[in-house]
Design a protein around this motif. Structure first.
Motif, PDB file in Angstrom:
ATOM      1  N   PHE A   1       0.773  -1.360  -0.076  1.00 60.17           N
ATOM      2  CA  PHE A   1      -0.132  -0.157   0.085  1.00 60.17           C
ATOM      3  C   PHE A   1       0.871   1.266  -0.070  1.00 60.17           C
ATOM      4  N   ALA A   2       2.026   1.339   0.493  1.00 67.90           N
ATOM      5  CA  ALA A   2       3.041   2.481   0.344  1.00 67.90           C
ATOM      6  C   ALA A   2       3.412   2.636  -1.077  1.00 67.90           C
ATOM      7  N   MET A   3       3.646   1.473  -1.779  1.00 66.02           N
ATOM      8  CA  MET A   3       3.876   1.503  -3.237  1.00 66.02           C
ATOM      9  C   MET A   3       2.875   2.064  -4.018  1.00 66.02           C
ATOM     10  N   LEU A   4       1.455   1.393  -3.628  1.00 63.46           N
ATOM     11  CA  LEU A   4       0.219   2.153  -4.457  1.00 63.46           C
ATOM     12  C   LEU A   4       0.188   3.590  -4.109  1.00 63.46           C
ATOM     13  N   GLN A   5       0.401   4.002  -2.897  1.00 62.03           N
ATOM     14  CA  GLN A   5       0.380   5.322  -2.513  1.00 62.03           C
ATOM     15  C   GLN A   5       1.232   6.186  -3.414  1.00 62.03           C
ATOM     16  N   HIS A   6       2.448   5.812  -3.686  1.00 62.32           N
ATOM     17  CA  HIS A   6       3.316   6.717  -4.474  1.00 62.32           C
ATOM     18  C   HIS A   6       2.852   6.562  -5.822  1.00 62.32           C
ATOM     19  N   LEU A   7       2.630   5.441  -6.461  1.00 62.79           N
ATOM     20  CA  LEU A   7       2.067   5.440  -7.717  1.00 62.79           C
ATOM     21  C   LEU A   7       0.650   6.383  -7.854  1.00 62.79           C
ATOM     22  N   ALA A   8      -0.037   6.295  -7.149  1.00 64.04           N
ATOM     23  CA  ALA A   8      -1.427   7.151  -7.091  1.00 64.04           C
ATOM     24  C   ALA A   8      -1.370   8.438  -6.436  1.00 64.04           C
TER      25      ALA A   8
ATOM     26  N   GLY B   1      15.217  -5.144  13.519  1.00 62.09           N
ATOM     27  CA  GLY B   1      15.993  -4.021  12.602  1.00 62.09           C
ATOM     28  C   GLY B   1      15.265  -3.947  11.224  1.00 62.09           C
ATOM     29  N   PHE B   2      14.148  -4.270  10.965  1.00 62.65           N
ATOM     30  CA  PHE B   2      13.468  -4.194   9.700  1.00 62.65           C
ATOM     31  C   PHE B   2      12.773  -2.896   9.334  1.00 62.65           C
ATOM     32  N   THR B   3      13.155  -2.386   8.160  1.00 62.76           N
ATOM     33  CA  THR B   3      12.585  -1.231   7.528  1.00 62.76           C
ATOM     34  C   THR B   3      11.692  -1.705   6.427  1.00 62.76           C
ATOM     35  N   ALA B   4      10.465  -1.321   6.207  1.00 65.69           N
ATOM     36  CA  ALA B   4       9.406  -1.768   5.120  1.00 65.69           C
ATOM     37  C   ALA B   4       9.789  -0.571   4.091  1.00 65.69           C
ATOM     38  N   THR B   5       9.836  -0.853   2.948  1.00 63.66           N
ATOM     39  CA  THR B   5       9.955   0.069   1.732  1.00 63.66           C
ATOM     40  C   THR B   5       8.806  -0.181   0.529  1.00 63.66           C
ATOM     41  N   PRO B   6       8.716   0.815  -0.089  1.00 62.27           N
ATOM     42  CA  PRO B   6       8.959   2.055   0.323  1.00 62.27           C
ATOM     43  C   PRO B   6       8.230   2.816   1.630  1.00 62.27           C
ATOM     44  N   ARG B   7       8.888   3.777   2.008  1.00 63.34           N
ATOM     45  CA  ARG B   7       8.349   4.433   3.109  1.00 63.34           C
ATOM     46  C   ARG B   7       6.961   5.194   2.673  1.00 63.34           C
ATOM     47  N   PRO B   8       5.880   5.592   3.649  1.00 62.44           N
ATOM     48  CA  PRO B   8       4.648   5.989   3.097  1.00 62.44           C
ATOM     49  C   PRO B   8       5.190   7.321   2.314  1.00 62.44           C
ATOM     50  N   LEU B   9       4.101   7.548   1.585  1.00 66.44           N
ATOM     51  CA  LEU B   9       4.396   8.902   0.598  1.00 66.44           C
ATOM     52  C   LEU B   9       4.302  10.176   1.737  1.00 66.44           C
ATOM     53  N   ASP B  10       5.223  11.144   1.537  1.00 65.88           N
ATOM     54  CA  ASP B  10       5.054  12.190   2.487  1.00 65.88           C
ATOM     55  C   ASP B  10       5.129  12.098   3.994  1.00 65.88           C
ATOM     56  N   GLY B  11       5.792  10.634   4.321  1.00 65.00           N
ATOM     57  CA  GLY B  11       5.909  10.139   5.712  1.00 65.00           C
ATOM     58  C   GLY B  11       4.494   9.881   6.360  1.00 65.00           C
ATOM     59  N   VAL B  12       3.367   9.921   5.753  1.00 62.56           N
ATOM     60  CA  VAL B  12       2.086   9.730   6.109  1.00 62.56           C
ATOM     61  C   VAL B  12       1.437   8.423   5.446  1.00 62.56           C
TER      62      VAL B  12
ATOM     63  N   PRO C   1     -11.172  11.649   5.373  1.00 55.15           N
ATOM     64  CA  PRO C   1      -9.761  12.033   5.402  1.00 55.15           C
ATOM     65  C   PRO C   1      -9.418  11.716   4.274  1.00 55.15           C
ATOM     66  N   THR C   2      -8.211  12.579   3.520  1.00 58.23           N
ATOM     67  CA  THR C   2      -7.543  12.345   2.340  1.00 58.23           C
ATOM     68  C   THR C   2      -6.015  12.411   2.554  1.00 58.23           C
ATOM     69  N   HIS C   3      -5.408  12.082   1.729  1.00 57.59           N
ATOM     70  CA  HIS C   3      -3.889  12.184   1.956  1.00 57.59           C
ATOM     71  C   HIS C   3      -3.551  13.635   2.172  1.00 57.59           C
ATOM     72  N   ALA C   4      -4.030  14.632   1.536  1.00 58.77           N
ATOM     73  CA  ALA C   4      -3.717  16.117   1.636  1.00 58.77           C
ATOM     74  C   ALA C   4      -4.076  16.650   3.114  1.00 58.77           C
ATOM     75  N   SER C   5      -5.407  16.018   3.459  1.00 56.93           N
ATOM     76  CA  SER C   5      -5.588  16.609   4.833  1.00 56.93           C
ATOM     77  C   SER C   5      -4.969  15.790   5.797  1.00 56.93           C
ATOM     78  N   LEU C   6      -4.264  14.673   5.690  1.00 58.02           N
ATOM     79  CA  LEU C   6      -3.603  14.024   6.771  1.00 58.02           C
ATOM     80  C   LEU C   6      -2.231  14.465   6.763  1.00 58.02           C
ATOM     81  N   VAL C   7      -1.473  14.976   5.674  1.00 61.01           N
ATOM     82  CA  VAL C   7      -0.408  15.713   5.638  1.00 61.01           C
ATOM     83  C   VAL C   7      -0.411  16.867   6.158  1.00 61.01           C
ATOM     84  N   ALA C   8      -1.479  17.747   6.001  1.00 67.89           N
ATOM     85  CA  ALA C   8      -1.610  19.104   6.884  1.00 67.89           C
ATOM     86  C   ALA C   8      -1.936  18.781   8.296  1.00 67.89           C
ATOM     87  N   ALA C   9      -2.584  17.797   8.509  1.00 64.68           N
ATOM     88  CA  ALA C   9      -2.681  17.558  10.214  1.00 64.68           C
ATOM     89  C   ALA C   9      -1.341  17.069  10.601  1.00 64.68           C
ATOM     90  N   ALA C  10      -0.678  16.190  10.123  1.00 62.71           N
ATOM     91  CA  ALA C  10       0.832  15.835  10.444  1.00 62.71           C
ATOM     92  C   ALA C  10       1.650  17.121  10.772  1.00 62.71           C
TER      93      ALA C  10
END
Length: 379
Positions: free
Chosen positions: A95-102, A161-172, A347-356
C-alpha cells in the motif's frame, strides 16, 4: 461527503442470457467501472479481496495500481484487505507502493473477510481471527510509522531491525477504515486507534448497524480522539435503479434471485424491507440513502454495490450514469445541508499531511516553550 462504489468481483452467470464472463473480461470490466466512476463525478472506487470462486480479485493493489494509471481524481480503496491472512509486512509495502503510484489517492479497509477456508489456505487458524486482526494491525501501524522495527508476536516470525520499503508518501500512512458486519471487537479496534469504521450493512437491518456505529462512536470519544459525532464512519449499500420502480424491480429480480450470496433465500421484497438494498426509482434511492443518517448520524463515506450477480457491464455503466446525474448531486446537497457543525470531512492524503504538519509545529512550539522555561533561573 464521499460517494462511490465497491466491487466484490464475482463471476456470475447472467440469469437472463446464461452468459458467464471470463476472468479476463471481469477483471477488465472492473477497470472500466472505476474509470466510469471518475467520469460521472463520484469520489471513490473500492475493490474487494477474495481467493476463491466465484470471485476473481485476489490482488486488489494490482488492480488499483492499474486504475490509478488511468484516472486522475478518484480515491482508490479496498473492500476489504484481509488483515488476518495477509502478512502485515506485505500490506505495509504494497500500500505504500500504491500510495506513491497514485500520488496519495489511496486508503484501505481492513477486515477478516467472509470466507472461512481462506484461513488454512494461508496457514492461519480461523479460531484466532480476532486475535490475528488485532496483532497484525498493531504491527502494520508500526511498520508505517517507525523507520526501523523490532517486533515479536504470536502469529509470525519476529522482526529485527526491519525497514518496510518504500516508506509512506510524505511520511503519512494511508488512512485506514476497519470494516465489520458483526464484530464489536473490530469497532473497538477502530475507535482505539482513531481510525475510520466502515459498517458494510448490506445484509443487516438498520437496528444492528445503528448499534455497531453507536458503539464505535462512544469508544472513539472514550479514547480521546474527539466527540462521538466527529468519528469517521462509512456505510455500504446496494442499489438498482430504473426510471420507475416497477421497471427496476422487473429488471433486477432475476439477478437478485440467482445472486451468489443471497439468491434462493428471502424474496426481494423481504430483503429490501430488512436491509439497505434499494430497488426502485432514483428518488427512492435518494430517500432511502438520506434515511441512513437517521440511525448512524452524520457520516463521511457512502459506497454502493452495483456490479454483482451477473449484471452485464453495460447495465452497470448505465447505473453509474444515473448515480452521477440524478442521485449523487442531490445526496451531496442534502447531506451537506443537514450536517451538524464540527463534523469532519472524510480524510484524504492532503488532509492527513496537513494534520501531521500542524501536529509537528505544535510539538515544536511546546518543546521550545518548555526549554525556555527550564532555562529560567530559580528565584
Amino acid at each position: 461527503m464521499q460517494f462511490g462504489v465497491f466491487s466484490v468481483g464475482d463471476i456470475t452467470a447472467d440469469p437472463t442470457t446464461g452468459r458467464v464472463p471470463t476472468e479476463h473480461e471481469r477483471i477488465k470490466a472492473m477497470v472500466t467501472i472505476a474509470q466510469k466512476v471518475e467520469e460521472v463525478g463520484l469520489d471513490v472506487f473500492a475493490a474487494g479481496e477474495h481467493h476463491n470462486p466465484p470471485f476473481v480479485n485476489s490482488s486488489p493493489t494490482t488492480l488499483l495500481a492499474t486504475i490509478a494509471a488511468t484516472t486522475e481524481r478518484i480515491q482508490l480503496s479496498t473492500a476489504t484487505t484481509l488483515i488476518t491472512t495477509n502478512d502485515p509486512v506485505k500490506i505495509a509495502e504494497d500500500f505504500a507502493m500504491l500510495q506513491h503510484l497514485a500520488d496519495g489517492r489511496v486508503d484501505l479497509t481492513l477486515g477478516r473477510g467472509n470466507t472461512g477456508p481462506v484461513y488454512p489456505w494461508f496457514g492461519k487458524d480461523i479460531r484466532q481471527g480476532i486475535n490475528l486482526a488485532i496483532e497484525n494491525y498493531a504491527l502494520l501501524r508500526r511498520l508505517w510509522t517507525e523507520d526501523v522495527v523490532d517486533w515479536k508476536g504470536h502469529f509470525r516470525t519476529p522482526l529485527q531491525g526491519f525497514t518496510a520499503t518504500p516508506r509512506p508518501l510524505d511520511g503519512v500512512a494511508p488512512f485506514v477504515w476497519h470494516g465489520s458486519i458483526r464484530s464489536p471487537e473490530i469497532a473497538e479496534q477502530a475507535a482505539y486507534y482513531g481510525d475510520g469504521f466502515f459498517a458494510n450493512h448490506i445484509f443487516w437491518p438498520a437496528s444492528h448497524t445503528k448499534q455497531m456505529v453507536e458503539l464505535y462512536r462512544s469508544r472513539f470519544e472514550h479514547h480521546g480522539h474527539g466527540r462521538a459525532d466527529q468519528a469517521i464512519v462509512g456505510l455500504g449499500g446496494q442499489v438498482f435503479m430504473a426510471k420507475n420502480s416497477q421497471d427496476a424491480k422487473r429488471a433486477f429480480r432475476p439477478y437478485f434471485d440467482e445472486a451468489p450470496v443471497y439468491g434462493h433465500g428471502p424474496s426481494m421484497e423481504d430483503f429490501t424491507s430488512q436491509t439497505p438494498l434499494t430497488v426502485g426509482s432514483p428518488q427512492e434511492v435518494i430517500d432511502r440513502t438520506l434515511g441512513f443518517r437517521e440511525y448512524v448520524g452524520d457520516y463521511q463515506r457512502q459506497l454502493f454495490l452495483i456490479d454483482h450477480a451477473g449484471l452485464p457491464l453495460q447495465t452497470v455503466l448505465e447505473q453509474l450514469d444515473i448515480l452521477g446525474e440524478e442521485v449523487v448531486p442531490v445526496l451531496r446537497r442534502e447531506f451537506a445541508s443537514r450536517r451538524a457543525a464540527g463534523v469532519p470531512d472524510a480524510p484524504t492524503h492532503a488532509s492527513l499531511v496537513a494534520a501531521a504538519a500542524a501536529s509537528a509545529a505544535t510539538s515544536s512550539v511546546t518543546s521550545s516553550v518548555m526549554a525556555d522555561a527550564a532555562s529560567v533561573p530559580s528565584l
